[in-house]
Write a protein that holds these residues in place. Structure first.
Motif, PDB file in Angstrom:
ATOM      1  N   ILE A  34       0.765  -1.219  -0.157  1.00 23.73           N
ATOM      2  CA  ILE A  34      -0.046  -0.260  -0.078  1.00 23.73           C
ATOM      3  C   ILE A  34       0.838   1.379  -0.210  1.00 23.73           C
ATOM      4  CG2 ILE A  34      -1.870   1.538   1.106  1.00 23.73           C
ATOM      5  CD1 ILE A  34      -2.957  -1.151  -0.191  1.00 23.73           C
ATOM      6  N   ASN A  35       1.460   1.673   0.791  1.00 20.67           N
ATOM      7  CA  ASN A  35       2.843   2.235   1.056  1.00 20.67           C
ATOM      8  C   ASN A  35       3.346   2.470  -0.407  1.00 20.67           C
ATOM      9  OD1 ASN A  35       5.730   3.617   1.578  1.00 20.67           O
ATOM     10  ND2 ASN A  35       6.187   1.596   0.632  1.00 20.67           N
ATOM     11  N   TYR A  36       3.939   2.062  -1.528  1.00 24.32           N
ATOM     12  CA  TYR A  36       4.138   1.863  -2.745  1.00 24.32           C
ATOM     13  C   TYR A  36       3.991   2.686  -3.395  1.00 24.32           C
ATOM     14  CZ  TYR A  36       8.909  -0.025  -1.134  1.00 24.32           C
ATOM     15  OH  TYR A  36      10.368  -0.529  -0.884  1.00 24.32           O
ATOM     16  N   PHE A  37       2.027   2.624  -3.596  1.00 23.68           N
ATOM     17  CA  PHE A  37       0.878   2.479  -4.455  1.00 23.68           C
ATOM     18  C   PHE A  37       0.432   3.907  -3.385  1.00 23.68           C
ATOM     19  CE2 PHE A  37       0.463  -1.280  -5.115  1.00 23.68           C
ATOM     20  CZ  PHE A  37       0.649  -1.412  -6.791  1.00 23.68           C
ATOM     21  N   THR A  38       0.535   4.080  -2.359  1.00 24.64           N
ATOM     22  CA  THR A  38       0.723   5.533  -1.805  1.00 24.64           C
ATOM     23  C   THR A  38       1.833   6.814  -2.370  1.00 24.64           C
ATOM     24  OG1 THR A  38      -0.851   4.999  -0.040  1.00 24.64           O
ATOM     25  CG2 THR A  38       0.013   7.244   0.086  1.00 24.64           C
ATOM     26  N   ALA A  39       2.954   6.118  -2.318  1.00 21.01           N
ATOM     27  CA  ALA A  39       3.944   6.976  -3.214  1.00 21.01           C
ATOM     28  C   ALA A  39       4.254   6.914  -4.956  1.00 21.01           C
ATOM     29  CB  ALA A  39       5.310   5.484  -2.886  1.00 21.01           C
ATOM     30  N   LEU A  40       3.298   5.765  -5.550  1.00 22.47           N
ATOM     31  CA  LEU A  40       2.511   6.532  -6.435  1.00 22.47           C
ATOM     32  C   LEU A  40       2.233   8.048  -6.604  1.00 22.47           C
ATOM     33  CD1 LEU A  40       3.141   6.254  -9.700  1.00 22.47           C
ATOM     34  CD2 LEU A  40       1.147   3.901  -9.257  1.00 22.47           C
ATOM     35  N   GLY A  41       0.531   7.529  -6.023  1.00 21.51           N
ATOM     36  CA  GLY A  41      -0.303   8.810  -6.220  1.00 21.51           C
ATOM     37  C   GLY A  41       0.536   9.919  -5.893  1.00 21.51           C
ATOM     38  N   VAL A  42       1.183   9.867  -4.764  1.00 22.88           N
ATOM     39  CA  VAL A  42       2.130  11.327  -4.845  1.00 22.88           C
ATOM     40  C   VAL A  42       2.881  11.929  -5.472  1.00 22.88           C
ATOM     41  CG1 VAL A  42       3.221  12.356  -2.836  1.00 22.88           C
ATOM     42  CG2 VAL A  42       1.169  10.684  -2.277  1.00 22.88           C
ATOM     43  N   GLY A  43       3.576  11.067  -6.677  1.00 26.20           N
ATOM     44  CA  GLY A  43       4.641  11.029  -7.206  1.00 26.20           C
ATOM     45  C   GLY A  43       3.689  12.249  -8.509  1.00 26.20           C
ATOM     46  N   LEU A  44       2.890  11.115  -8.731  1.00 24.50           N
ATOM     47  CA  LEU A  44       2.179  11.938 -10.282  1.00 24.50           C
ATOM     48  C   LEU A  44       1.017  12.816  -9.840  1.00 24.50           C
ATOM     49  CD1 LEU A  44       0.163   8.523 -11.136  1.00 24.50           C
ATOM     50  CD2 LEU A  44       2.361   9.907 -12.319  1.00 24.50           C
ATOM     51  N   LEU A  45       1.027  12.897  -8.193  1.00 23.83           N
ATOM     52  CA  LEU A  45       0.471  14.579  -7.514  1.00 23.83           C
ATOM     53  C   LEU A  45       1.461  15.552  -7.756  1.00 23.83           C
ATOM     54  CD1 LEU A  45      -1.657  14.220  -4.828  1.00 23.83           C
ATOM     55  CD2 LEU A  45      -2.526  14.131  -7.445  1.00 23.83           C
ATOM     56  N   VAL A  46       2.666  15.486  -7.368  1.00 26.99           N
ATOM     57  CA  VAL A  46       3.876  16.236  -7.312  1.00 26.99           C
ATOM     58  C   VAL A  46       4.429  16.924  -8.561  1.00 26.99           C
ATOM     59  CG1 VAL A  46       5.994  16.539  -6.724  1.00 26.99           C
ATOM     60  CG2 VAL A  46       4.703  15.582  -5.539  1.00 26.99           C
ATOM     61  N   TYR A  47       4.472  15.485  -9.801  1.00 27.33           N
ATOM     62  CA  TYR A  47       4.912  16.196 -11.303  1.00 27.33           C
ATOM     63  C   TYR A  47       3.432  16.961 -11.938  1.00 27.33           C
ATOM     64  CZ  TYR A  47       6.569  14.406 -15.816  1.00 27.33           C
ATOM     65  OH  TYR A  47       7.246  14.692 -16.960  1.00 27.33           O
ATOM     66  N   GLN A  48       2.361  16.614 -11.299  1.00 28.00           N
ATOM     67  CA  GLN A  48       1.281  17.821 -11.818  1.00 28.00           C
ATOM     68  C   GLN A  48       1.173  17.921 -13.566  1.00 28.00           C
ATOM     69  OE1 GLN A  48       2.120  21.440  -9.628  1.00 28.00           O
ATOM     70  NE2 GLN A  48       0.511  20.567  -7.909  1.00 28.00           N
ATOM     71  N   GLN A  49       1.793  16.336 -14.404  1.00 24.23           N
ATOM     72  CA  GLN A  49       1.941  16.856 -15.794  1.00 24.23           C
ATOM     73  C   GLN A  49       1.239  15.708 -16.387  1.00 24.23           C
ATOM     74  OE1 GLN A  49       5.661  18.334 -17.505  1.00 24.23           O
ATOM     75  NE2 GLN A  49       5.870  19.128 -16.520  1.00 24.23           N
ATOM     76  N   PRO A  50       0.251  15.231 -17.050  1.00 25.88           N
ATOM     77  CA  PRO A  50      -0.178  14.472 -18.147  1.00 25.88           C
ATOM     78  C   PRO A  50       1.158  13.201 -18.552  1.00 25.88           C
ATOM     79  CG  PRO A  50      -0.019  15.902 -19.950  1.00 25.88           C
ATOM     80  CD  PRO A  50       0.423  16.456 -18.258  1.00 25.88           C
ATOM     81  N   VAL A  51       1.161  12.166 -17.816  1.00 26.35           N
ATOM     82  CA  VAL A  51       1.692  10.948 -18.728  1.00 26.35           C
ATOM     83  C   VAL A  51       1.542  10.008 -19.633  1.00 26.35           C
ATOM     84  CG1 VAL A  51       3.774   9.430 -17.135  1.00 26.35           C
ATOM     85  CG2 VAL A  51       2.426  11.273 -15.904  1.00 26.35           C
ATOM     86  N   PRO A  52       1.670  10.398 -20.900  1.00 24.47           N
ATOM     87  CA  PRO A  52       1.454   9.329 -21.266  1.00 24.47           C
ATOM     88  C   PRO A  52       1.827   8.183 -21.491  1.00 24.47           C
ATOM     89  CG  PRO A  52       1.732  12.006 -22.249  1.00 24.47           C
ATOM     90  CD  PRO A  52       2.407  11.547 -21.715  1.00 24.47           C
ATOM     91  N   LEU A  53       1.533   6.992 -21.891  1.00 25.00           N
ATOM     92  CA  LEU A  53       2.987   5.915 -21.481  1.00 25.00           C
ATOM     93  C   LEU A  53       3.492   5.927 -22.732  1.00 25.00           C
ATOM     94  CD1 LEU A  53       0.032   3.242 -20.894  1.00 25.00           C
ATOM     95  CD2 LEU A  53       1.416   4.325 -19.562  1.00 25.00           C
ATOM     96  N   GLY A  54       2.874   6.222 -24.104  1.00 23.23           N
ATOM     97  CA  GLY A  54       3.778   5.855 -25.423  1.00 23.23           C
ATOM     98  C   GLY A  54       5.326   6.903 -24.787  1.00 23.23           C
TER      99      GLY A  54
END
Length: 289
Positions: A34-54
């Motif tokens: 759970i900790n790692y998925f929480t950290a993933l979510g926090v990181g994407l929030l901090v990044y504040q940009q779309p992340v296209p998989l390509g």
């Protein structure tokens, strides 16, 4: 310097949360996932940009992030076991004395040189891990040889992680992508944890308890920021990376030791205090360039 201070605080909180897992009977492995998925979510929030998989698949740091993710969850579980069985200060010193390993890697990767004091520091770091981990036999303390190997495994694993992070930060990851890089590392760590559960204990995958979820969230937030702020601190022009790692590690060792004594009533023998003293001396010696 505030980046370094925040990294120290976040890293110290991690050891405390590990200790609390045992107190509140949280399933450590579930909480770490759970900790790692929480950290993933926090990181994407901090990044504040779309992340296209390509675009993500074209990042040169992606293979390193995948490997680090798998290694993170292994070392995190070893850190948790060390905190719970041998104490917060033991886990902290074993983790932070791994500074010796990035120094050795620097000799190979960056053509750096060590003076005699730095070689002495590496030797003292190994002694520090042993002396700090040593516990006299007393009720409730597991001092079996297998348990006493935990600090050594944490020492080696943490050193490999620090070396890898420094290498990727220097050669692959632009500063603007620190949040994304950190998030992806944690995301792959989480998926590795789920895969391990499916192989070893598939029946427990749907038995997540509230305490595990809460513990994972509380752990995941400082876990993300400990890496994020360290990456930012390593970009500080006023100090080289060896000085940053030294200040970071000394502060964490001292803070977590103080926390262990004050909050968890951990008793340190004279041999343990010698280990902590050797730890401080060793990283000061290693930092001399």
């Amino acid at each position: 310097m505030w980046d370094l201070i925040w990294s120290v605080c976040c890293s110290s909180i991690i050891f405390v949360v590990f200790k609390l897992f045992k107190t509140y009977k949280a399933d450590t492995f579930h909480a770490i996932i759970i900790n790692y998925f929480t950290a993933l979510g926090v990181g994407l929030l901090v990044y504040q940009q779309p992340v296209p998989l390509g675009e993500l698949s074209q990042k040169t740091w992606l293979p390193g992030a995948i490997l680090l993710g798998g290694f993170f969850i292994l070392i995190f579980n070893l850190m948790a076991a060390t905190s719970q069985r041998l104490g917060v200060s033991v886990a902290s010193v074993a983790t932070k004395m791994s500074l010796a390993i990035p120094v050795i890697a620097g000799l190979i990767l960056y053509d750096e040189h060590l003076n005699p004091l730095q070689f002495l520091g590496i030797g003292l770091a190994l002694l520090a891990v042993y002396f700090t981990a040593y516990k006299e036999k007393r009720p409730g303390l597991n001092t079996e040889p297998r348990t006493m190997l935990l600090p050594l495994m944490v020492f080696l694993g943490s050193g490999i992680i620090d070396t890898s992070i420094k290498y990727l930060q220097e050669t692959r990851v632009p500063e603007t992508e620190y949040p994304l890089f950190s998030a992806i590392v944690f995301g792959f760590a989480g998926f590795t944890g789920i895969a391990a559960l499916l192989i070893k204990r598939p029946e427990t995958l749907i038995r997540f308890k509230a305490v595990n979820v809460l513990g994972g969230i509380v752990l995941g937030i400082p876990n993300f920021f400990s890496i994020f702020f360290l990456l930012r601190a390593l970009k500080f022009d006023g100090l080289n990376s060896a000085s940053i790692f030294t200040l970071n590690n000394v502060a964490i060792v001292m803070l977590t030791t103080l926390i262990g004594i004050v909050l968890f009533k951990e008793s340190l023998s004279p041999r343990n205090w010698i280990g902590i003293l050797l730890a401080i001396i060793s990283i000061l010696l290693i930092s001399f360039l």
